[in-house]
Motif scaffolding. Structure first.
Motif, PDB file in Angstrom:
ATOM      1  N   ARG A 167       1.798   9.092  -6.186  1.00 54.82           N
ATOM      2  CA  ARG A 167       2.256  10.467  -6.012  1.00 54.82           C
ATOM      3  C   ARG A 167       3.272  10.830  -7.105  1.00 54.82           C
ATOM      4  O   ARG A 167       3.200  11.911  -7.697  1.00 54.82           O
ATOM      5  N   GLU A 168       4.194   9.920  -7.394  1.00 57.34           N
ATOM      6  CA  GLU A 168       5.186  10.171  -8.441  1.00 57.34           C
ATOM      7  C   GLU A 168       4.522  10.336  -9.805  1.00 57.34           C
ATOM      8  O   GLU A 168       4.898  11.215 -10.588  1.00 57.34           O
ATOM      9  N   LEU A 169       3.519   9.489 -10.076  1.00 62.31           N
ATOM     10  CA  LEU A 169       2.818   9.589 -11.359  1.00 62.31           C
ATOM     11  C   LEU A 169       2.037  10.895 -11.461  1.00 62.31           C
ATOM     12  O   LEU A 169       1.971  11.507 -12.534  1.00 62.31           O
ATOM     13  N   GLU A 170       1.440  11.335 -10.351  1.00 62.51           N
ATOM     14  CA  GLU A 170       0.730  12.614 -10.357  1.00 62.51           C
ATOM     15  C   GLU A 170       1.696  13.761 -10.637  1.00 62.51           C
ATOM     16  O   GLU A 170       1.375  14.680 -11.391  1.00 62.51           O
TER      17      GLU A 170
ATOM     18  N   ASN B 151       0.829  -1.200   0.000  1.00 61.31           N
ATOM     19  CA  ASN B 151       0.000   0.000   0.000  1.00 61.31           C
ATOM     20  C   ASN B 151       0.870   1.259   0.000  1.00 61.31           C
ATOM     21  O   ASN B 151       0.617   2.199  -0.757  1.00 61.31           O
ATOM     22  N   THR B 152       1.897   1.268   0.824  1.00 63.76           N
ATOM     23  CA  THR B 152       2.823   2.410   0.868  1.00 63.76           C
ATOM     24  C   THR B 152       3.491   2.596  -0.486  1.00 63.76           C
ATOM     25  O   THR B 152       3.586   3.730  -0.989  1.00 63.76           O
ATOM     26  N   ASP B 153       3.938   1.500  -1.086  1.00 65.19           N
ATOM     27  CA  ASP B 153       4.582   1.579  -2.403  1.00 65.19           C
ATOM     28  C   ASP B 153       3.617   2.126  -3.455  1.00 65.19           C
ATOM     29  O   ASP B 153       4.000   2.937  -4.308  1.00 65.19           O
ATOM     30  N   LEU B 154       2.356   1.690  -3.385  1.00 64.34           N
ATOM     31  CA  LEU B 154       1.354   2.175  -4.347  1.00 64.34           C
ATOM     32  C   LEU B 154       1.102   3.672  -4.163  1.00 64.34           C
ATOM     33  O   LEU B 154       0.971   4.411  -5.147  1.00 64.34           O
ATOM     34  N   TRP B 155       1.019   4.125  -2.911  1.00 65.07           N
ATOM     35  CA  TRP B 155       0.828   5.558  -2.653  1.00 65.07           C
ATOM     36  C   TRP B 155       2.004   6.350  -3.202  1.00 65.07           C
ATOM     37  O   TRP B 155       1.818   7.402  -3.826  1.00 65.07           O
TER      38      TRP B 155
END
Length: 132
Positions: free
Chosen positions: A61-64, A53-57
């Protein structure tokens, strides 16, 4: 003699009862050990899911941020293209629009300036959201 025999039978019954209780408690201990092992597995899976979950967040954020940079780059290019079109209509030479993969110092500086503008805009948005 009869009293000693009754006492012996009573002690045998007591020993048998204690053996049954001991066997029952032993089964309970085995059941609890199995439950502890199952719970340890569940906790390990929960920790792995928290990390995912942390990795996905972080990835989100990086993709945004990347999307923001790309949108800013597209906006900049649209403005430059519009200006270039106007200049072409007026007879001037069109401006060169650097490509995203252009590594020249000027193009890198332009992209960095665009990235800084996006960050400033994001910070301003966060501040206004925090005020509300």
């Amino acid at each position: 003699l009869a009293a000693a025999q009754r006492r012996g039978e009573a002690l045998e019954a007591l020993a048998k009862t204690r053996q049954q209780v001991l066997e029952q408690k032993s089964k309970e201990v085995d059941t609890l050990k199995a439950e502890i092992a199952r719970l340890a597995d569940v906790e390990a899976r929960a920790r792995r899911l928290e990390q995912v979950n942390t990795d996905l967040w972080d990835s989100s954020r990086e993709l945004e941020q990347q999307q923001g940079r790309l949108v800013a780059e597209l906006d900049r290019r649209d403005k430059e293209a519009e200006l270039s079109d106007r200049l072409c209509r007026d007879g001037a030479k069109p401006a060169k629009i650097p490509r995203l993969d252009d590594r020249s110092p000027g193009a890198v500086a332009e992209r960095a300036a665009g990235d800084a503008a996006v960050r400033m805009q994001g910070a301003a948005s966060e501040e206004s959201a925090a005020i509300v």
